[in-house]
Each structure stands twice: as structure tokens, then as C-alpha cells.
Scaffold this active site. Structure first.
Site, mmCIF file in Angstrom:
data_model
loop_
_atom_site.group_PDB
_atom_site.id
_atom_site.type_symbol
_atom_site.label_atom_id
_atom_site.label_comp_id
_atom_site.label_asym_id
_atom_site.label_seq_id
_atom_site.Cartn_x
_atom_site.Cartn_y
_atom_site.Cartn_z
ATOM 1 N N SER A 40 0.802 -1.210 0.000
ATOM 2 C CA SER A 40 0.000 0.000 0.000
ATOM 3 C C SER A 40 0.843 1.273 0.000
ATOM 4 O O SER A 40 1.509 1.572 -0.986
ATOM 5 C CB SER A 40 -0.944 -0.061 1.209
ATOM 6 O OG SER A 40 -1.880 0.958 1.187
ATOM 7 N N ASP A 44 9.404 5.065 -10.753
ATOM 8 C CA ASP A 44 8.847 5.555 -12.011
ATOM 9 C C ASP A 44 9.395 6.911 -12.417
ATOM 10 O O ASP A 44 9.286 7.306 -13.583
ATOM 11 C CB ASP A 44 7.319 5.632 -11.918
ATOM 12 C CG ASP A 44 6.665 4.266 -12.037
ATOM 13 O OD1 ASP A 44 7.391 3.260 -11.911
ATOM 14 O OD2 ASP A 44 5.443 4.205 -12.250
ATOM 15 N N LYS A 70 -0.755 -4.131 -3.335
ATOM 16 C CA LYS A 70 -2.044 -3.571 -2.937
ATOM 17 C C LYS A 70 -2.180 -2.171 -3.532
ATOM 18 O O LYS A 70 -1.488 -1.243 -3.133
ATOM 19 C CB LYS A 70 -2.187 -3.496 -1.423
ATOM 20 C CG LYS A 70 -3.517 -2.865 -0.987
ATOM 21 C CD LYS A 70 -3.624 -2.735 0.506
ATOM 22 C CE LYS A 70 -4.945 -2.069 0.889
ATOM 23 N NZ LYS A 70 -5.034 -0.672 0.429
#
Length: 527
Positions: free
Chosen positions: A300, A311, A325
Site C-alpha cells: 500500500s 517511475d 495492494k
């Protein structure tokens, strides 16, 4: 733990769906169509059924329990992370995520029918009035606290309470013939989410975060400032076994490392509405080297941080594939002291990937046991064994290939130690067996152990061969099947770590535990 924005609403959603209770029409749901909670035939049917059971059924029935069962059944058929929090558990769950509670500020055991103080919280109410480790609390406001006469919930309610209220304690202390009287004013006690912050070498700082609670970013900021004063110009951020928590706390921590106007995360709800969150000018570690540790239990909010940095081509993700998650929960008050955490959106990393692992509606057992399939297919030992879906391939601005569909795959893989005996030691360290043994060792000579400085403690062989042998015999009392022959060095290390925590706190303990940590060693070799 789940990433969710903590917003309270006057709504009884679970019971409405299950039992047809009419809900007020004014709800702060920006994407909810008008009239969504108005009565309909299906709700009326369930409402009538409960009324019939209440007033006509031959035996008395606790319809509250029927409501709980029904709400849970509904949520189990949605997704694995939409959950119901019963009234009796709500305070404990909220307290854990809030990051603090009101109490007298001690950690304690119920030991030999008494309440034994392990350690008063530094600068907390109990420490300020002179309560010490090893003290036995026998009475609170005249009520005997012996384990045989009071249960855990009653004990908790006596020691906790409203801020600035007082509780009168009678304490038995070794060396004192009479009981000691203390009046303690209850105060706000932090629940730490930063377990450790220290230097790994002259320039690389280390921070370990156990969850993302309301206070996590403030703790993180304080830790960062301390490390910078010690010379830190690079950081290792340890998010292993961090199950997540508040999304906004993850965003703030990711922002520390990203230059302005970089996408951190975006969410998409049922209506297709997208909310994007970007980095700001704020941050003390922008454009610096950062390593993020993750493992199969990093979930999470932990994955939001790791995904945002990966990224944006910032830092290096080290470890094993994370939990997977990518669902966002919102907490909603059900009006009777209970609540539901309902999945209201999915989140996506900056390249647009969802890292939510697959799930079947209504089959939560398979979902939560997915770890076993990772163990069997070998991916805990080899990055090449991780299954990826080429249709979920994404590219970062600098051309690195990343994948969606189930967790964050690290840039640098570190295999899991699958030695069962070592794992058993870790469970002992976390489970309390070792802590209770060490407490008894400290009790034998509190004056000596309290006289040690942390430097003296670290440099001396505090845990003798006899203490190790005594602990092995102690384990036998619990029928603990542990082959000690090849692991006495680990026993010694973990026993010392437990002792360090009780004497000096979690930071001191974590330093000892991490001395031969494979991920830390890997990062030091990369740095």
C-alpha cells in the site's frame, strides 16, 4: 494496513445494504449520485426480516451480531481490503493509526499476577513523576490490578483516560519495604512509526518505518534532520514489513526525494474521476542518492513511495517484489461506534501502472495466502522466477522497463533467507517470549544495567554464555522445538537486541539486529 484518506462521514453504509436501514440524505460524497441511499424494495425486505426476528422469533436473538455477520459477508464479496471495524475494536484500530493515545506512558507486562513496568516512555507522564523500569503497579485509584482480579480491557481503561486527568498509583519497588504512592497526570503518548534512524557510514543515513500513521511524516522529518546533522547526504529508507497506512503520509515522504512538479501518484474512482498528486519544492533529499528497501510484506503506502521513486528514475529499489495492494480505502462511520473501510478508488504509479495483485471476489483466503505461491515458484530466491505480464509493461522517462499487475519489482534483488531456524528466532524476537526472559534478567541487577552507557553496552559482551544457556532452558518450558547448536551466535545477538530495546529503545535494538542484514550489506556494496 491499508492506504486510505481518513475522512469521516455520518453514514451507516454496511447496515444499510444489509438491513435496509434508512439513511439520511445529506452525505459528503462528491461522486455519489443523488438518491443513492433512498429506500428500495430490497432494503425494505431486509429491514422487515430483522424486525420479524426482533419481535416475533420464538427465542431471544442478538440482532447486533446478525448485523455484524451480514456486514462482514457483504464486504467479503467486494474486495479483500474493504473491512468492517466493530465498535469494540474501533478505538484500538484508530489509536494505532492516529499515532498517539492518552495514558500514563509506560510499556508493561502482566507478570506473576502483577503489572510490571518494562520501561516508562521517555519524557512521558510516568517518567516525569519518577516511575522506573521494574516497578510493580499494584493499585490504580484504589483498585487492585492483580491479573487474577482484573482483565486486560479494564486495566487499559484504568491507565488510559482523558488528557490531564489523574490516576493514583501504588507501586512496589525492589529495595523499598513500603508501597510508593504516585499521582500521574495522563498525557498524549506517541506510538512510534519510525523504529530506527542512524548512520550506516559517514554519508549514508538509515531510517526504518513500520507503518504510515498520522504522525509518520513528522517523525520522519525529525529523523532526517538528526541524520543531516550527523553528515548524511544519502539515505536508505527501510519499508520492509510495512503494511501501509495513510496515503497522504506516503506522498509527503516521496516528496522529500522528488524535484518539483513530478507526478507522485494518481487515483481513479468508480466514476472515472482522476486525482493527481505532484511533488512540491519542499524536501531535504532531492537529487540525492536514495535506496528503498521492500519485501513481500511491503504494501500500500510503502508501494506508493517505492513506485513514485522508481517511475521517476529516482533512487534504487532493493529487496523482493512487494505485496501488491493498489486499492484506496476511505473510513466511514456507521453511526453506532463501528465503521467500515470501503475501497473507493484504485491508485496508479506515475507511469500509469496498477500494482494491485489479482483477486477473486469472495475468495479472500486465496488472496491472503498468495505468499505461499511465491515461496513455491521460487521468486523469494530468484528475481528470474518472478512472473511478469508483458501486456502490463511500462517505461520510465529514462527508458527503464517496469511492470504492473502485482507489486513493485525491485531494481536490485536480495533473496529471502529461508532458513527455518533463523525465521524462528525472528518470531521469538517479535513475539514477546524473548522480551519476558530478558526482563527477568534485568530484574536480577537493575542497578548494574541502568548504570551502563549505551557505548559501554555496545562494546561489552553483556549476554554471557550462561544467559544463552538459561534462555535455551527457558524455551524448553514452552516446548519450543528449536535446534540451538548452530545458532547460538544469533541467540546472543537477539538477546542483546531485546535487552538494548528495554534499556535504550528501538533505535539501539535495531542497530544490533541489522549488523548482518543482507539488504544493508548489499546497499553498502553499491554505495
Amino acid at each position: 494496513m491499508k492506504a486510505y484518506s481518513k475522512i469521516y462521514f455520518p453514514l451507516i453504509i454496511g447496515a444499510a445494504c444489509a438491513l435496509g436501514i434508512f439513511i439520511g440524505s445529506v452525505l459528503d460524497f462528491p461522486d455519489t449520485s443523488e438518491g443513492i441511499f433512498t429506500a428500495n424494495a430490497k432494503k425494505e425486505k431486509l429491514n422487515r426480516l430483522i424486525d420479524y426476528i426482533d419481535y416475533e422469533y420464538v427465542d431471544d436473538v442478538n440482532t447486533d451480531s446478525i448485523v455484524d455477520v451480514t456486514v462482514n459477508s457483504i464486504l467479503e464479496n467486494l474486495d479483500p481490503h474493504s473491512v468492517y471495524i466493530p465498535k469494540q475494536k474501533y478505538d484500538a484500530v484508530s489509536e494505532n493509526m492516529k499515532g498517539d493515545f492518552v495514558g500514563i506512558g509506560i510499556s508493561f507486562y502482566t507478570l506473576e499476577d502483577t503489572i510490571a513496568v518494562i520501561k516508562p516512555i521517555p519524557n512521558g507522564p510516568s517518567e516525569k513523576v519518577g516511575i522506573k523500569a521494574g516497578d510493580r503497579i499494584l493499585y490504580a485509584d484504589g483498585i487492585e490490578l492483580a491479573q487474577k482480579t482484573i482483565d486486560t480491557d479494564s486495566l487499559s481503561s484504568l491507565l488510559k483516560g482523558k488528557k490531564n486527568t489523574t490516576v493514583k498509583l501504588k507501586i512496589k519497588r525492589n529495595g523499598s519495604e513500603k508501597l510508593l504512592d504516585f499521582t500521574v497526570k495522563r498525557g498524549t503518548i506517541p506510538i512510534k512509526s519510525v523504529d530506527a534512524a542512524y548512520m550506516l557510514n559517514e554519508k549514508l543515513g538509515y531510517i526504518k518505518i513500520n507503518r504510515f500513521a498520522e504522525s509518520t511524516y513528522k517523525e520522519f522529518e525529525k529523523a532526517i534532520e538528526s541524520l543531516i546533522t550527523q553528515g548524511a547526504t544519502e539515505l536508505a529508507l527501510d519499508l520492509r514489513d510495512n503494511g501501509g497506512g495513510y496515503l497522504d503520509q506516503a506522498v509527503k515522504i516521496a516528496d522529500e526525494f522528488l524535484t518539483q512538479d513530478k507526478l507522485i501518484v494518481f487515483t481513479k474512482n468508480k466514476a472515472g474521476k482522476i486525482n493527481k498528486t505532484f511533488s512540491t519544492k519542499k524536501g531535504k533529499f532531492k537529487n540525492t542518492k536514495v535506496f528503498v528497501f521492500i519485501n513481500e510484506n511491503s504494501a500500500s503506502a510503502s508501494e506508493i513511495v517505492a513506485g513514485a521513486l522508481q517511475d521517476n528514475d529516482i533512487g534504487t529499489i532493493v529487496g523482493r517484489r512487494s505485496y501488491g495492494k493498489g486499492l484506496v480505502q476511505r473510513e466511514m462511520n456507521l453511526g453506532d461506534g463501528s465503521a467500515v473501510r470501503l475501497t473507493v478508488a484504485r491508485y496508479y504509479t506515475p507511469t500509469g501502472r496498477s500494482i494491485q495483485k489479482p483477486y477473486d471476489h469472495g475468495d479472500n483466503k486465496k488472496y491472503f495466502e498468495e505468499y505461499l505461491s511465491r515461496y513455491r515458484n521460487g521468486e523469494l530466491q530468484s528475481k528470474d522466477s518472478i512472473s511478469v505480464n508483458d501486456s502490463l509493461k511500462y517505461t520510465t522517462p529514462k527508458g527503464k522497463i517496469v511492470y504492473g499487475g502485482g507489486g513493485i519489482i525491485p531494481d536490485v534483488f536480495v533473496a529471502k533467507d529461508t532458513d527455518y531456524e533463523k525465521e524462528s528466532l525472528n518470531y521469538m524476537l517479535k513475539g514477546g517470549i524473548m522480551d519476558r526472559f530478558i526482563f527477568n534478567i534485568l530484574e536480577k541487577d537493575r542497578n548494574y544495567y541502568n548504570s551502563l552507557t549505551q557505548k559501554e553496552f555496545n562494546t561489552q559482551q553483556i549476554v554471557s554464555d550462561q544467559i544463552v544457556e538459561d534462555y535455551i532452558n527457558y524455551l524448553n518450558e514452552f516446548n519450543f522445538d528449536f535446534k540451538t547448536k548452530n545458532y547460538r551466535y544469533l541467540l546472543r545477538k537477539y538477546l542483546k537486541a531485546s535487552m538494548a530495546e528495554q534499556l535504550f529503545g528501538t533505535n539501539a535494538a535495531q542497530k544490533i539486529i541489522s549488523q548482518d542484514d543482507k539488504m544493508i550489506q548489499k546497499v553498502l556494496s553499491l554505495d
